[in-house]
Scaffold this motif. Sequence first.
Motif, mmCIF file in Angstrom:
data_model
loop_
_atom_site.group_PDB
_atom_site.id
_atom_site.type_symbol
_atom_site.label_atom_id
_atom_site.label_comp_id
_atom_site.label_asym_id
_atom_site.label_seq_id
_atom_site.Cartn_x
_atom_site.Cartn_y
_atom_site.Cartn_z
ATOM 1 N N VAL A 59 -0.428 -32.016 -12.421
ATOM 2 C CA VAL A 59 0.953 -32.516 -12.360
ATOM 3 C C VAL A 59 1.598 -32.322 -13.733
ATOM 4 N N LEU A 60 2.683 -31.546 -13.743
ATOM 5 C CA LEU A 60 3.366 -31.231 -14.996
ATOM 6 C C LEU A 60 4.713 -31.925 -15.073
ATOM 7 N N ILE A 74 16.761 -34.232 -12.271
ATOM 8 C CA ILE A 74 15.311 -34.246 -12.095
ATOM 9 C C ILE A 74 14.985 -33.340 -10.925
ATOM 10 N N PHE A 75 14.137 -32.342 -11.179
ATOM 11 C CA PHE A 75 13.685 -31.417 -10.143
ATOM 12 C C PHE A 75 12.238 -31.743 -9.803
ATOM 13 N N ILE A 76 11.979 -31.954 -8.523
ATOM 14 C CA ILE A 76 10.625 -32.241 -8.053
ATOM 15 C C ILE A 76 10.193 -31.064 -7.195
ATOM 16 N N LEU A 77 9.145 -30.387 -7.657
ATOM 17 C CA LEU A 77 8.746 -29.107 -7.077
ATOM 18 C C LEU A 77 7.258 -29.105 -6.698
ATOM 19 N N PRO A 78 6.941 -29.477 -5.441
ATOM 20 C CA PRO A 78 5.545 -29.356 -4.989
ATOM 21 C C PRO A 78 5.197 -27.880 -4.802
ATOM 22 N N VAL A 93 -2.167 -26.199 -10.925
ATOM 23 C CA VAL A 93 -0.905 -26.951 -10.892
ATOM 24 C C VAL A 93 -0.389 -27.021 -9.463
ATOM 25 N N HIS A 94 -0.134 -28.245 -8.987
ATOM 26 C CA HIS A 94 0.389 -28.415 -7.636
ATOM 27 C C HIS A 94 1.665 -29.253 -7.573
ATOM 28 N N LEU A 95 2.161 -29.703 -8.728
ATOM 29 C CA LEU A 95 3.433 -30.425 -8.754
ATOM 30 C C LEU A 95 4.068 -30.264 -10.133
ATOM 31 N N VAL A 96 5.348 -29.869 -10.134
ATOM 32 C CA VAL A 96 6.114 -29.788 -11.376
ATOM 33 C C VAL A 96 7.335 -30.692 -11.220
ATOM 34 N N ILE A 97 7.491 -31.592 -12.188
ATOM 35 C CA ILE A 97 8.641 -32.496 -12.223
ATOM 36 C C ILE A 97 9.371 -32.214 -13.527
ATOM 37 N N LEU A 129 5.145 -37.495 -3.735
ATOM 38 C CA LEU A 129 6.015 -36.449 -4.293
ATOM 39 C C LEU A 129 5.463 -35.061 -3.978
ATOM 40 N N MET A 130 4.150 -34.909 -4.024
ATOM 41 C CA MET A 130 3.538 -33.608 -3.728
ATOM 42 C C MET A 130 3.755 -33.201 -2.279
#
Length: 138
Positions: A59-60, A74-78, A93-97, A129-130
Motif C-alpha cells: 500500500v503506497l 485524493i486518488f484511490i487506485l486499487p 503493490v496492490h493499492l496506491v492512495i 479501499l482495495m
Amino acid sequence: MKHDQLFNIYKEQNFSSKEEILTFLSKESCKYTGISNIEFKNEILKREEQGSIEIAPGVLLPHFESSSFIKSKIFILPIKPEIKEWNEEIQNVHLVIAILLKTDEDSSIKQKITQFTRKLADDDYLDRLMNAETKNNN
C-alpha cells in the motif's frame, strides 16, 4: 467513507509498471488539480526519494503539497494484478492512495484529509479501499 469531490475512487486497474501508474495519476491530477503531468511526476518522484511511501505491505501513499493546485484531491487506485516491483525496496503493490494538498487549503478540507489518513492505520479499512467498486466520485 463518505464520497465527495475530495475523493476519486477507481475500480481495480490493470497496470504493468510504476510508470503506467504515474502516467495515469498524472493525467487524472491534471484534470482535477490543474498541475501539469511533468510537475506531478517530478513531485511524486522527489517525495519518494525523501523516504518510503509504503504505509503497509503493498500500500503506497505518495503525497505532496503545491500552490499550483486549484483544489486538493485524493486518488484511490486499487491495482490487480499487483505491480511486482515498484522500486528496490517496494514490491507487490496492490493499492496506491495519492494525496494532493493545495497550499493554504481550507481547514475543513484539511480536517477531512486528516480523518481519512488516520483510518489508513486500520487493515480492514485498507482492505475495503482495495476492493472499492465506485468509479470516479467527483
